[in-house]
Design an enzyme around this catalytic site. Structure first.
Site, PDB file in Angstrom:
ATOM      1  N   GLU A 126      15.803  -6.416  -1.441  1.00  0.00           N
ATOM      2  CA  GLU A 126      16.960  -6.704  -0.603  1.00  0.00           C
ATOM      3  C   GLU A 126      17.171  -5.572   0.397  1.00  0.00           C
ATOM      4  O   GLU A 126      16.600  -4.475   0.236  1.00  0.00           O
ATOM      5  CB  GLU A 126      18.207  -6.872  -1.470  1.00  0.00           C
ATOM      6  CG  GLU A 126      18.119  -8.034  -2.435  1.00  0.00           C
ATOM      7  CD  GLU A 126      19.411  -8.272  -3.203  1.00  0.00           C
ATOM      8  OE1 GLU A 126      19.414  -9.199  -4.036  1.00  0.00           O
ATOM      9  OE2 GLU A 126      20.400  -7.544  -2.970  1.00  0.00           O
ATOM     10  N   PRO A 127      18.014  -5.787   1.418  1.00  0.00           N
ATOM     11  CA  PRO A 127      18.272  -4.712   2.384  1.00  0.00           C
ATOM     12  C   PRO A 127      18.745  -3.415   1.724  1.00  0.00           C
ATOM     13  O   PRO A 127      18.401  -2.326   2.164  1.00  0.00           O
ATOM     14  CB  PRO A 127      19.357  -5.309   3.291  1.00  0.00           C
ATOM     15  CG  PRO A 127      19.124  -6.789   3.227  1.00  0.00           C
ATOM     16  CD  PRO A 127      18.670  -7.046   1.818  1.00  0.00           C
ATOM     17  N   THR A 157       6.782 -11.740   0.993  1.00  0.00           N
ATOM     18  CA  THR A 157       5.449 -12.280   1.295  1.00  0.00           C
ATOM     19  C   THR A 157       5.394 -13.758   0.931  1.00  0.00           C
ATOM     20  O   THR A 157       5.888 -14.164  -0.129  1.00  0.00           O
ATOM     21  CB  THR A 157       4.381 -11.507   0.514  1.00  0.00           C
ATOM     22  OG1 THR A 157       4.427 -10.136   0.886  1.00  0.00           O
ATOM     23  CG2 THR A 157       2.995 -12.059   0.798  1.00  0.00           C
ATOM     24  N   ILE A 334     -15.009   8.982  11.490  1.00  0.00           N
ATOM     25  CA  ILE A 334     -16.462   8.924  11.662  1.00  0.00           C
ATOM     26  C   ILE A 334     -16.839   8.131  12.909  1.00  0.00           C
ATOM     27  O   ILE A 334     -17.754   8.512  13.656  1.00  0.00           O
ATOM     28  CB  ILE A 334     -17.117   8.325  10.398  1.00  0.00           C
ATOM     29  CG1 ILE A 334     -17.010   9.321   9.230  1.00  0.00           C
ATOM     30  CG2 ILE A 334     -18.574   7.947  10.652  1.00  0.00           C
ATOM     31  CD1 ILE A 334     -17.370   8.743   7.879  1.00  0.00           C
ATOM     32  N   GLU A 360       5.158  -3.543  -3.778  1.00  0.00           N
ATOM     33  CA  GLU A 360       5.036  -3.698  -5.240  1.00  0.00           C
ATOM     34  C   GLU A 360       5.108  -2.353  -5.962  1.00  0.00           C
ATOM     35  O   GLU A 360       4.433  -2.118  -6.961  1.00  0.00           O
ATOM     36  CB  GLU A 360       3.772  -4.492  -5.602  1.00  0.00           C
ATOM     37  CG  GLU A 360       3.867  -5.917  -5.078  1.00  0.00           C
ATOM     38  CD  GLU A 360       2.934  -6.890  -5.745  1.00  0.00           C
ATOM     39  OE1 GLU A 360       2.537  -6.665  -6.901  1.00  0.00           O
ATOM     40  OE2 GLU A 360       2.604  -7.906  -5.097  1.00  0.00           O
ATOM     41  N   THR A 362       6.299   1.795  -4.602  1.00  0.00           N
ATOM     42  CA  THR A 362       5.741   2.891  -3.816  1.00  0.00           C
ATOM     43  C   THR A 362       4.940   3.840  -4.710  1.00  0.00           C
ATOM     44  O   THR A 362       5.051   3.820  -5.937  1.00  0.00           O
ATOM     45  CB  THR A 362       6.857   3.695  -3.146  1.00  0.00           C
ATOM     46  OG1 THR A 362       7.668   4.283  -4.178  1.00  0.00           O
ATOM     47  CG2 THR A 362       7.725   2.817  -2.252  1.00  0.00           C
ATOM     48  N   GLU A 364       5.553   6.831  -5.083  1.00  0.00           N
ATOM     49  CA  GLU A 364       6.528   7.651  -5.797  1.00  0.00           C
ATOM     50  C   GLU A 364       7.025   6.965  -7.062  1.00  0.00           C
ATOM     51  O   GLU A 364       7.183   7.600  -8.116  1.00  0.00           O
ATOM     52  CB  GLU A 364       7.711   7.976  -4.862  1.00  0.00           C
ATOM     53  CG  GLU A 364       7.364   8.908  -3.713  1.00  0.00           C
ATOM     54  CD  GLU A 364       6.540   8.247  -2.608  1.00  0.00           C
ATOM     55  OE1 GLU A 364       5.878   8.985  -1.852  1.00  0.00           O
ATOM     56  OE2 GLU A 364       6.547   6.996  -2.507  1.00  0.00           O
TER      57      GLU A 364
END
Length: 376
Positions: A126-127, A157, A334, A360, A362, A364
């Protein structure tokens, strides 16, 4: 310890690798450029039984198992990362309904998901409630034989293409109790917002959802009252193995592109792949990707044996996603200037993989899960 895949798992690997390389990879750049949801890819996944890999054939699934699923998702993500994340969430939703749903819910939704009638969406964030999943504010109040949902969700998603969404909501404010509900598109009061403009995974469907006096029957509850947070955390444990596999698939694609480029690109009279500086970048990336794969297989094997795997899933996710980001960064370096333009795929791989350390759970949060497990 036997690291060999079973015959069935190897068949899945070969089949999905061929699909991803021949069909998904050639149009991945176009999907990204147009920010287009690749419906044709999802139809192919359904045709091959790749959208219901974690539940039995009696409900329309292919019951391939967690290890085969991680292999399939890795290969799909290597061809088209946007397709991979849609596949991952649909499988997660189907497995969650199978594990916690009633017989009627299973019979109704699982064949729809595996058959490609629509994707699955998992509406938790949620926000004001991201990493703090228990802090959500969407509320479901009882009203006779119904619940009435009010609130909003973000970064969902598959939200615009879902045939069913698992929606987490408060059903009691003091003490706080969270429950899970199955909500179908077209339900009055349920609205899908516009698609987000994202850095990567532009072919995936990421939207906000809003619920305004959204009335659903009590039969729409998934699991028991107050069981929502348990359901969500269980789903995320399995989902984290999937995101780790997605990161490995993207990283392997980037490493392959960088390796081939290093063989062909010549500077100072020789292929740049002959320089130790380049060789070590490739070697480090390959080593970390292989280590990540072993962590993923360990977590998936534990899940397949139905033993606890939360810590191992978090270890796999944090290592695979961060190692994958490093590998994609090295690939761009590269290729130099060519790595920064869209003529080559590595800039897309870098954009696509960046979010794997965020959604899903972080990095942390993964470290928090791991440290808590160590301190028990």
């Amino acid at each position: 310890m036997d690291f060999r895949l079973t015959d069935e798992q190897r068949q899945v690997e070969e089949m999905v690798r061929a699909l991803a390389r021949k069909e998904f990879a050639p149009r991945a750049a176009q999907v990204d450029e147009e920010s287009r949801y690749p419906e044709e890819n999802h139809r192919r996944l359904a045709e091959l039984g790749l959208l219901g890999m974690l539940y039995p054939a009696s409900f329309g699934g292919s019951e391939a198992g967690p290890v085969a699923y991680t292999i399939a998702l890795r290969e799909v993500a290597g061809g088209c990362a946007s397709t991979g994340v849609g596949m991952a969430v649909t499988n997660m939703v189907g497995e969650t309904i199978y594990r916690f749903g009633g017989e009627e819910q299973r019979r109704k939704y699982l064949p729809m998901l595996s058959g490609g009638k629509g994707a699955g969406a998992f509406a938790l964030t949620e926000p004001g409630a991201g990493s703090d999943a228990g802090g959500l504010s969407t509320f479901a109040r009882e009203d006779g034989g119904h619940f009435v949902l009010d609130g909003s969700k973000v970064f969902i998603t598959n939200g615009a293409h879902a045939c069913v969404s698992i929606v987490l909501a408060l059903t009691q404010k003091s003490p706080r109790k969270i429950s899970a509900f199955l909500v179908e598109p077209g339900t009055p009061g349920f609205n899908v917002g516009k698609g987000e403009r994202k850095m990567g995974l532009k072919g995936s469907d990421t939207v906000s959802l809003s619920f305004e006096e959204c009335r659903i029957g009590k039969s729409a509850m998934l699991g028991s009252p107050g069981e929502g947070l348990k359901i969500a955390l269980s789903a995320l444990d399995g989902g984290r193995i999937g995101i780790a596999s997605q990161a490995i698939g993207i990283a392997r694609a980037a490493l392959s592109a960088a390796t081939e480029y290093a063989k062909d690109r010549r500077q100072f009279g020789q292929a740049i792949g002959d320089f130790q500086a380049i060789q070590w970048k490739l070697a480090d990336a390959a080593t970390e990707i292989d280590a990540a794969q072993l962590l993923v297989f360990r977590a998936a094997c534990l899940k397949e044996r139905t033993v606890p795997y939360s810590k191992e899933a978090s270890m796999a996710k944090v290592f695979a996603t961060e190692a994958g980001n490093r590998a994609c960064h090295a690939a761009v370096q590269i290729l130099g200037g060519y790595g920064y333009i869209r003529e080559y795929p590595v800039e897309r791989h870098l954009r696509d993989i960046r979010v794997t350390t965020i959604y899903e759970g972080t990095s942390e949060i993964q470290r928090l899960v791991i440290s808590r497990a160590l301190n028990r």
